[in-house]
Design a protein around this motif. Structure first.
Motif, PDB file in Angstrom:
ATOM      1  N   LYS A 171     -10.770   7.822  -3.316  1.00 21.68           N
ATOM      2  CA  LYS A 171      -9.596   8.646  -3.639  1.00 21.68           C
ATOM      3  C   LYS A 171      -8.445   7.766  -4.100  1.00 21.68           C
ATOM      4  N   ALA A 226      -6.336   5.806  -3.361  1.00 25.69           N
ATOM      5  CA  ALA A 226      -5.506   5.205  -2.313  1.00 25.69           C
ATOM      6  C   ALA A 226      -4.448   4.268  -2.868  1.00 25.69           C
ATOM      7  N   LEU A 227      -3.801   4.697  -3.950  1.00 26.24           N
ATOM      8  CA  LEU A 227      -2.693   3.904  -4.481  1.00 26.24           C
ATOM      9  C   LEU A 227      -1.459   4.147  -3.612  1.00 26.24           C
ATOM     10  N   PHE A 235     -11.124   2.359  -4.002  1.00 32.15           N
ATOM     11  CA  PHE A 235     -11.439   3.475  -3.120  1.00 32.15           C
ATOM     12  C   PHE A 235     -11.765   4.746  -3.888  1.00 32.15           C
TER      13      PHE A 235
END
Lengths: 354, 294
Positions: free
Chosen positions: A117, A119-120, A115
């Motif tokens: 950003k 998105a971890l 992703f």
């Protein structure tokens, strides 16, 4: 290792955003424009008749500016967004028609996603992030850890297994994102502007990491970007999206040499053409030159110009992969092609690029 | 037309309305009171068990256990030292037993509030319709003067521990519901999308992503719930709940200033202990969120 052998086929895909989307598909199919749909019915046309075959084992770039629908398009491939109409075929199955549980299996077994950003999962360590895909499909902890560690190491994050995402820089976080997607060991890798949030040096670095991995993995990668240089560097095939429509698709070279309309032309005007176009495209076919310089057909113009200049000659012979002579190129033609075109220039349609 | 006097319902009509409702409710109490009491009886057993455990065990063990609990939550020696000192002072001034009763009461009420509150909060977070339905009920629970809902509770259960627990839970459960709901709704959409993209089921999303990320917020709700049940203990003493509230009530009725202040301070002391310990725990849960990299 799951090597990709199946194309992804997108057929007549439409996405209309709004509460009553299905009712307007036919109007759109009959030619209602995005503006009319917005003005008359207050619905937004997200994707307009997308037809795209994404070849197995290749990097397909989808390029467009913000609002062009590129992120919407990639989310249709794993159906994070449901289309209003159309089909999306993979392994002979229509993803659009999959049931909830089939879709879940498809996502778990066949896709990985990276992703913009990152998105971890902030509450999980690098290792726990990376094992996520395996853990939710019930792979044992030990096996998941082992496989995840391999990928963490492969993306260059050795020693960071127990760190939390917030302790890492952006570039490192996206390496985690990449490792998380790769650990799934799926055929399809979806990358939604994966490198756009990184600063330029790190971005180039990550592109190299990806190309390096791909030369070995041969996954089907769908890469979304708004950056033409990135598209040209990564994309074996490029589709350009505007207002929810694909306005041109082909190789980077084809798009730079023959932009389909002014919009694309304005895009590619500032490209370092010598860095994209190969001598094969502009050579004089069959002609022979008196020159000590011989170049393979896939040489970039910049490299060809450099080779000729270094050898102090103005011509070079071109050979194909098997070393057979196929044509010649002059230094002046080479340089002329590298300089931004005057817009009237026609390229010989015979020199179709492969 | 008379615009000064509000055209209210007639005095006798109003009286009849009240009698009718009260009568119906009394009927209901008579018919189902015992059943309800039986249903809630396990609460009584649990409460009595914890109370006896705290009161009948050697005080030094109880003190050590409480200090250990506070350490486990907060991992702070300062908070543990404060806890021990406060409890020693409470014991020295003869309030040990009442304090233990109050702690037992608060523990049981918090437990029940958590058991009811977290699932309700999850439900509200997952469905906008239940959110719209439950929110006004929570508003009512929080703003209705607590004495008012003591009335029906007492009518059904009479005086005692169980009605006290119910009254306290009604008063103290809204924050944990609200904050569970809020915590889950605040989980970033992109993180949820990632979970979805990897093929998580709804339950996996809840357990692996939403609840863990909402946990610090949920803990803030637990903290609020503990504080509110402590505050309610004094009011609940009016319906027969024993503990620190009773001497306070007695002090009010008889104008015993010192008795009131001493028991009041004991409530303050355990409130601060609970608050610091749970807050420190909440903070520890957020450790991973601290940005270490600039």
């Amino acid at each position: 290792m799951a090597e990709a052998i199946h194309d992804i086929e997108i057929r007549n895909l439409y996405k209309i955003f709004g509460p009553n989307a299905a009712a307007y598909v036919d109007s759109v199919k009959n030619g209602m424009t995005k503006e009319e749909l917005k003005a008359k019915h207050n619905h937004v046309l997200g994707l307009d008749d997308i037809n795209l075959t994404i070849p197995a084992g290749k990097i397909q770039v989808v390029m467009g500016l913000s609002g062009s629908g590129k992120s919407t398009l990639i989310r249709h491939i794993n159906r994070l967004i449901d289309p209003t109409a159309g089909e999306l075929l993979f392994e002979g199955k229509d993803v659009v028609k999959m049931s909830e549980s089939e879709l879940r299996e498809f996502r778990r077994q066949k896709t990985g996603m990276v992703f913009q950003k990152f998105a971890l999962f902030p509450h999980r360590t690098v290792l726990e992030n990376t094992t996520y895909g395996l853990s939710i499909r019930g792979v044992s902890r030990r096996e998941a850890d082992e496989r995840a560690r391999r990928w963490i190491s492969r993306v260059g994050l050795d020693g960071f297994e127990e760190s939390y995402p917030n302790q890492l820089s952006g570039g490192m976080q996206q390496r985690v994102g990449l490792a998380r997607a790769l650990t799934n060991d799926a055929e399809i890798l979806l990358m939604d502007e994966a490198f756009s949030a990184l600063d330029p040096l790190i971005r180039t670095d990550m592109q190299s990491v990806l190309l390096d991995l791909q030369s070995e993995l041969k996954k089907t990668i769908v890469f979304i970007t708004h950056d033409l240089d990135e598209a040209l560097r990564l994309g074996e095939r490029i589709a350009i999206l505007r207002d929810g429509r694909i306005i041109q698709q082909g190789t980077g070279e084809q798009i730079v040499l023959r932009p389909k309309d002014d919009y694309i032309a304005s895009f590619v005007r500032d490209v370092r053409r010598g860095h994209v176009i190969t001598v094969r495209t502009i050579m004089r076919k069959g002609a022979q030159a008196e020159s000590p310089v011989t170049l393979p057909a896939t040489t970039l113009l910049e490299e060809a110009a450099r080779a000729m200049t270094n050898a102090e000659v103005s011509r070079a012979n071109i050979v194909n992969r098997d070393g057979q002579h196929i044509g010649m190129i002059t230094l002046s033609k080479c340089v002329a092609e590298m300089i931004a075109p005057d817009d009237t220039e026609e390229v010989d349609p015979e020199t179709e690029v492969a | 037309m008379d615009l000064i006097e509000f055209p209210a319902m007639g005095r006798s009509d109003l009286r009849e309305l009240r009698i009718a409702i009260d009568g119906a409710f009394r009927e209901f109490t008579r018919a189902y009171g015992e059943t309800l009491e039986n249903i809630f009886h396990p609460i009584q057993i649990l409460l009595v068990f914890i109370e006896n455990l705290l009161i009948d065990s050697p005080w030094i063990l109880v003190l050590a256990a409480l200090a250990g609990l506070v350490w486990a939550l907060g991992r702070s020696l300062k908070i543990v030292a404060g806890t021990v000192l406060a409890l020693l002072a409470i014991g020295y001034f003869g309030m040990w037993e009442d304090t233990m009763r109050t702690i037992a009461m608060v523990a049981v009420c918090t437990l029940i509030a958590v058991v009811i509150g977290i699932p309700t909060g999850i439900l509200m977070a997952r469905s906008d319709r239940s959110n719209a339905t439950i929110t006004p009920i929570l508003d009512m629970m929080q703003t209705m003067p607590s004495f008012v809902y003591l009335i029906p509770v007492v009518m059904i259960f009479g005086l005692g521990k169980v009605p006290g627990v119910i009254a306290v839970v009604i008063y103290a459960v809204p924050p944990i519901i609200r904050l569970t709901n809020l915590g889950i709704r605040q989980v970033p959409a992109d993180v949820l999308e990632a979970a979805e993209a990897f093929g998580s089921s709804a339950r996996q999303k809840l357990m692996d992503v939403q609840l863990p990320l909402a946990l610090p917020t949920i803990m803030a709700g637990v903290n609020q719930t503990i504080m509110m049940s402590l505050a309610m203990v004094v009011v609940a003493s009016m319906i027969g709940v024993r503990g620190l509230g009773q001497p306070v009530l007695q002090a009010i009725n008889n104008q015993y200033f010192t008795l009131g202040v001493m028991n009041g301070l004991a409530i303050v002391a355990i409130a601060i202990i609970f608050d610091r310990a749970t807050q420190a725990y909440g903070k520890r849960l957020q450790k991973h969120l601290e940005a270490v990299h600039g």
